[in-house]
Design a protein around this motif. Sequence first.
Motif, PDB file in Angstrom:
ATOM      1  N   ARG A  12      -2.189 -12.736   1.291  1.00 40.95           N
ATOM      2  CA  ARG A  12      -3.127 -11.614   1.420  1.00 40.95           C
ATOM      3  C   ARG A  12      -2.881 -10.952   2.757  1.00 40.95           C
ATOM      4  N   ILE A  13      -2.687  -9.648   2.740  1.00 41.75           N
ATOM      5  CA  ILE A  13      -2.399  -8.895   3.948  1.00 41.75           C
ATOM      6  C   ILE A  13      -3.479  -7.843   4.128  1.00 41.75           C
ATOM      7  N   LEU A  14      -3.997  -7.758   5.337  1.00 39.80           N
ATOM      8  CA  LEU A  14      -4.972  -6.730   5.693  1.00 39.80           C
ATOM      9  C   LEU A  14      -4.315  -5.810   6.697  1.00 39.80           C
ATOM     10  N   THR A  15      -4.286  -4.524   6.395  1.00 45.81           N
ATOM     11  CA  THR A  15      -3.664  -3.540   7.280  1.00 45.81           C
ATOM     12  C   THR A  15      -4.557  -2.312   7.357  1.00 45.81           C
ATOM     13  N   ASN A  16      -4.214  -1.413   8.245  1.00 49.34           N
ATOM     14  CA  ASN A  16      -4.956  -0.159   8.321  1.00 49.34           C
ATOM     15  C   ASN A  16      -4.718   0.676   7.078  1.00 49.34           C
ATOM     16  N   SER A  17      -5.730   1.408   6.671  1.00 51.01           N
ATOM     17  CA  SER A  17      -5.550   2.406   5.613  1.00 51.01           C
ATOM     18  C   SER A  17      -4.897   3.626   6.252  1.00 51.01           C
ATOM     19  N   PRO A  18      -4.327   4.518   5.458  1.00 51.36           N
ATOM     20  CA  PRO A  18      -3.786   5.753   6.053  1.00 51.36           C
ATOM     21  C   PRO A  18      -4.847   6.527   6.845  1.00 51.36           C
ATOM     22  N   GLN A  19      -6.100   6.406   6.461  1.00 51.38           N
ATOM     23  CA  GLN A  19      -7.173   7.128   7.158  1.00 51.38           C
ATOM     24  C   GLN A  19      -7.507   6.506   8.517  1.00 51.38           C
ATOM     25  N   PRO A  35       4.740  -0.047  -3.322  1.00 49.27           N
ATOM     26  CA  PRO A  35       5.176  -0.616  -4.608  1.00 49.27           C
ATOM     27  C   PRO A  35       6.101  -1.828  -4.446  1.00 49.27           C
ATOM     28  N   TYR A  36       6.936  -1.821  -3.428  1.00 46.77           N
ATOM     29  CA  TYR A  36       7.821  -2.957  -3.188  1.00 46.77           C
ATOM     30  C   TYR A  36       7.022  -4.190  -2.768  1.00 46.77           C
ATOM     31  N   TYR A  37       6.039  -3.980  -1.902  1.00 35.98           N
ATOM     32  CA  TYR A  37       5.188  -5.101  -1.492  1.00 35.98           C
ATOM     33  C   TYR A  37       4.440  -5.669  -2.691  1.00 35.98           C
ATOM     34  N   LEU A  42       2.514  -9.618  -3.263  1.00 29.61           N
ATOM     35  CA  LEU A  42       1.547  -9.645  -2.175  1.00 29.61           C
ATOM     36  C   LEU A  42       0.233  -9.007  -2.608  1.00 29.61           C
ATOM     37  N   GLU A  43      -0.846  -9.490  -2.057  1.00 30.25           N
ATOM     38  CA  GLU A  43      -2.158  -8.867  -2.242  1.00 30.25           C
ATOM     39  C   GLU A  43      -2.437  -8.109  -0.958  1.00 30.25           C
ATOM     40  N   ILE A  44      -2.538  -6.794  -1.045  1.00 29.48           N
ATOM     41  CA  ILE A  44      -2.670  -5.966   0.148  1.00 29.48           C
ATOM     42  C   ILE A  44      -4.025  -5.274   0.167  1.00 29.48           C
ATOM     43  N   TRP A  45      -4.684  -5.428   1.282  1.00 25.85           N
ATOM     44  CA  TRP A  45      -5.990  -4.815   1.508  1.00 25.85           C
ATOM     45  C   TRP A  45      -5.851  -3.817   2.642  1.00 25.85           C
ATOM     46  N   GLU A  46      -6.572  -2.703   2.544  1.00 23.25           N
ATOM     47  CA  GLU A  46      -6.569  -1.699   3.600  1.00 23.25           C
ATOM     48  C   GLU A  46      -7.948  -1.627   4.247  1.00 23.25           C
ATOM     49  N   TYR A  47      -7.953  -1.757   5.558  1.00 22.55           N
ATOM     50  CA  TYR A  47      -9.174  -1.669   6.343  1.00 22.55           C
ATOM     51  C   TYR A  47      -9.682  -0.230   6.300  1.00 22.55           C
ATOM     52  N   GLN A  48     -10.974  -0.065   6.053  1.00 23.66           N
ATOM     53  CA  GLN A  48     -11.541   1.266   5.848  1.00 23.66           C
ATOM     54  C   GLN A  48     -12.231   1.853   7.076  1.00 23.66           C
ATOM     55  N   ALA A 112      -3.209  -3.388  -3.653  1.00 22.95           N
ATOM     56  CA  ALA A 112      -2.070  -3.923  -4.408  1.00 22.95           C
ATOM     57  C   ALA A 112      -2.374  -5.361  -4.794  1.00 22.95           C
ATOM     58  N   LYS A 113      -2.168  -5.658  -6.086  1.00 16.62           N
ATOM     59  CA  LYS A 113      -2.439  -7.013  -6.572  1.00 16.62           C
ATOM     60  C   LYS A 113      -1.662  -7.233  -7.864  1.00 16.62           C
ATOM     61  N   GLU A 114      -1.150  -8.456  -8.009  1.00 19.45           N
ATOM     62  CA  GLU A 114      -0.461  -8.866  -9.232  1.00 19.45           C
ATOM     63  C   GLU A 114       0.642  -7.882  -9.626  1.00 19.45           C
ATOM     64  N   GLY A 115       1.399  -7.421  -8.632  1.00 22.72           N
ATOM     65  CA  GLY A 115       2.525  -6.542  -8.899  1.00 22.72           C
ATOM     66  C   GLY A 115       2.185  -5.089  -9.125  1.00 22.72           C
ATOM     67  N   LYS A 116       0.911  -4.709  -8.996  1.00 23.95           N
ATOM     68  CA  LYS A 116       0.500  -3.333  -9.270  1.00 23.95           C
ATOM     69  C   LYS A 116      -0.102  -2.686  -8.029  1.00 23.95           C
ATOM     70  N   VAL A 117       0.218  -1.405  -7.854  1.00 20.99           N
ATOM     71  CA  VAL A 117      -0.398  -0.616  -6.796  1.00 20.99           C
ATOM     72  C   VAL A 117      -1.660  -0.004  -7.377  1.00 20.99           C
ATOM     73  N   LEU A 118      -2.764  -0.166  -6.685  1.00 21.39           N
ATOM     74  CA  LEU A 118      -4.053   0.296  -7.180  1.00 21.39           C
ATOM     75  C   LEU A 118      -4.495   1.608  -6.555  1.00 21.39           C
ATOM     76  N   ARG A 119      -3.639   2.233  -5.752  1.00 20.51           N
ATOM     77  CA  ARG A 119      -3.928   3.552  -5.190  1.00 20.51           C
ATOM     78  C   ARG A 119      -2.627   4.313  -5.069  1.00 20.51           C
ATOM     79  N   GLU A 120      -2.715   5.615  -5.030  1.00 18.47           N
ATOM     80  CA  GLU A 120      -1.537   6.450  -4.852  1.00 18.47           C
ATOM     81  C   GLU A 120      -1.220   6.558  -3.373  1.00 18.47           C
ATOM     82  N   GLY A 121       0.010   6.904  -3.079  1.00 23.13           N
ATOM     83  CA  GLY A 121       0.439   7.105  -1.695  1.00 23.13           C
ATOM     84  C   GLY A 121      -0.162   8.362  -1.115  1.00 23.13           C
TER      85      GLY A 121
END
Length: 141
Positions: A12-19, A35-37, A42-48, A112-121
Amino acid sequence: LRDRVANNVVPRILTNSPQTNNQPLVSMVYSALLPYYAKMGLEIWEYQGPESLHAKAFRIDGSSVGIGSFNGDAISFFRNTESGILVINPEFGKKVGEAFENNLFSNAKLVAKEGKVLREGIGGCRGYIRRLIAPILEGHL
């Protein structure tokens, strides 16, 4: 990370969101690579926010915790004065994990979870950056 995923551990990775990231180019590259991650498992979380995350922290296997300012890039390694500390202590690891869950992940969005991106770039450069980077990544993910 690939070894962990191969052993049914989901990093699980926590990173900044683009905002919340104050580096637009970094956000565009990160969004293009999302998409590669995800494909890596990887499970990717974005800090809001409201602020951005600056500290770099990780917890491995519940007992090893690293905290510092090192960015993990060539500039941080060769040029900048960066530092970090590694603590191997199950009790400390548990407390850090609880702090992540209770404080940081409560103000984050799963992207991002289970191989899928849950938001657009972000922006129209996403496809262009992905095409530039994809040949470099082929065979490495």
